[in-house]
Design a protein around this motif. Structure first.
Motif, PDB file in Angstrom:
ATOM      1  N   ALA A  40      52.166  41.454  38.761  1.00 53.52           N
ATOM      2  CA  ALA A  40      51.679  39.704  38.461  1.00 53.52           C
ATOM      3  C   ALA A  40      52.647  39.044  39.365  1.00 53.52           C
ATOM      4  CB  ALA A  40      52.330  39.322  37.049  1.00 53.52           C
ATOM      5  N   ARG A  59      46.709  39.147  37.430  1.00 50.40           N
ATOM      6  CA  ARG A  59      47.807  39.556  36.319  1.00 50.40           C
ATOM      7  C   ARG A  59      48.478  38.592  35.858  1.00 50.40           C
ATOM      8  NH1 ARG A  59      48.839  46.174  37.050  1.00 50.40           N
ATOM      9  NH2 ARG A  59      46.363  46.416  37.675  1.00 50.40           N
ATOM     10  N   ARG A  62      47.665  36.704  32.238  1.00 50.13           N
ATOM     11  CA  ARG A  62      47.497  37.299  31.259  1.00 50.13           C
ATOM     12  C   ARG A  62      49.144  36.422  30.805  1.00 50.13           C
ATOM     13  NH1 ARG A  62      47.387  43.671  33.412  1.00 50.13           N
ATOM     14  NH2 ARG A  62      45.663  43.787  33.949  1.00 50.13           N
TER      15      ARG A  62
END
Length: 266
Positions: A40, A59, A62
């Motif tokens: 991420a 990512r 998230r």
């Protein structure tokens, strides 16, 4: 850096200049890029915990803001640890292990020398009112002893001031907030990142925009912490060296202008 060979012989001036140039090159080359386990966050960190680049992938979204901030901090700390290890290994070869280069770049002052105990070094045992049987000091001996005493007392004051500054530096932090709020970064002396707060509404920005905002906020806090450290060291060194101007000269103009707004704790 010590200017001495392993055999105790001083380095020639040309050898000393070469060793210094090698050490500068090692410092400049000590840059590490680390990606978080979930891919991420990717950061690039240089010596002294300098965060040079921060990239977010999709990512990253998230996470909520608090979790993303924690992931960024942990990734930066891991990169900094790797930089310190690499730098310490290379610098150890060049300095014979005598200088903690990574520590110095990270704002760690060496330990002060031990405090003096007992009387003034080199003090005479010449005659005094309490010891009338001993041979009296000549005027020159008395003057010399007084100078030695004053020098020793001044050295003790400087050691005490150094130890006080060392303790104060451990307590310095600076917090910067992004231009429109929503992101805050707290950095300690030596550029050590202590925390990042990201409001959840900031996650509405794209990865590039959010990454740039976080990076600039970290860099602002780092600049503020550096100036706070310079201010404290300036009080220790006095006017002989303009430490604050030396530090400010390395900061981009936009960071230098806002440095006085830092907050200090401790």
């Amino acid at each position: 850096m010590s200017g001495v060979h392993n055999n105790g012989q001083p380095l020639a001036p040309a050898q000393l200049r070469s060793a210094a140039a090698d050490l500068r090159a090692v410092i400049q080359e000590s840059v590490v890029t680390v990606t978080s386990p979930e891919h991420a966050v990717t950061v690039t960190v240089g010596p002294g915990n300098a965060v040079m680049e921060l990239l977010l992938s999709q990512r990253a979204f998230r996470y909520d803001g608090d979790t993303l901030g924690a992931v960024i901090v942990e990734t930066i700390r891991e990169a900094g640890r790797q930089v310190d290890e690499a730098l310490a290994e290379r610098a150890r070869e060049l300095t014979r292990g005598r200088v903690d280069v990574a520590g110095l770049l990270g704002g760690v002052l060496p330990e002060p020398p031990a405090a003096r105990t007992g009387g003034v070094p080199g003090a005479s045992s010449g005659g005094t009112a309490d010891d009338p049987g001993s041979e009296p000091l000549t005027a020159l001996e008395a003057e010399t002893e007084e100078k030695v005493r004053r020098l020793a007392e001044e050295a003790d004051r400087q050691v005490a001031a150094y130890a006080e500054a060392q303790a104060e530096l451990r307590e310095i932090t600076a917090t910067a907030v992004s231009p429109y709020g929503g992101i805050a970064a707290t950095v300690a002396a030596g550029g050590v990142l202590q925390g990042i707060q990201i409001d959840d509404e900031m996650l509405g920005h794209g990865a590039n925009t959010l990454g740039a905002l976080v990076l600039s906020t970290i860099q602002q806090a780092t600049a503020q912490a550096a100036m706070l450290v310079a201010e404290r060291v300036q009080r220790l060194t006095g006017p002989r060296l303009d430490i604050q101007e030396m530090v400010a000269s390395y900061l981009p103009a936009e960071l230098r202008d806002e440095s006085p707004g830092a907050s200090r704790h401790g």
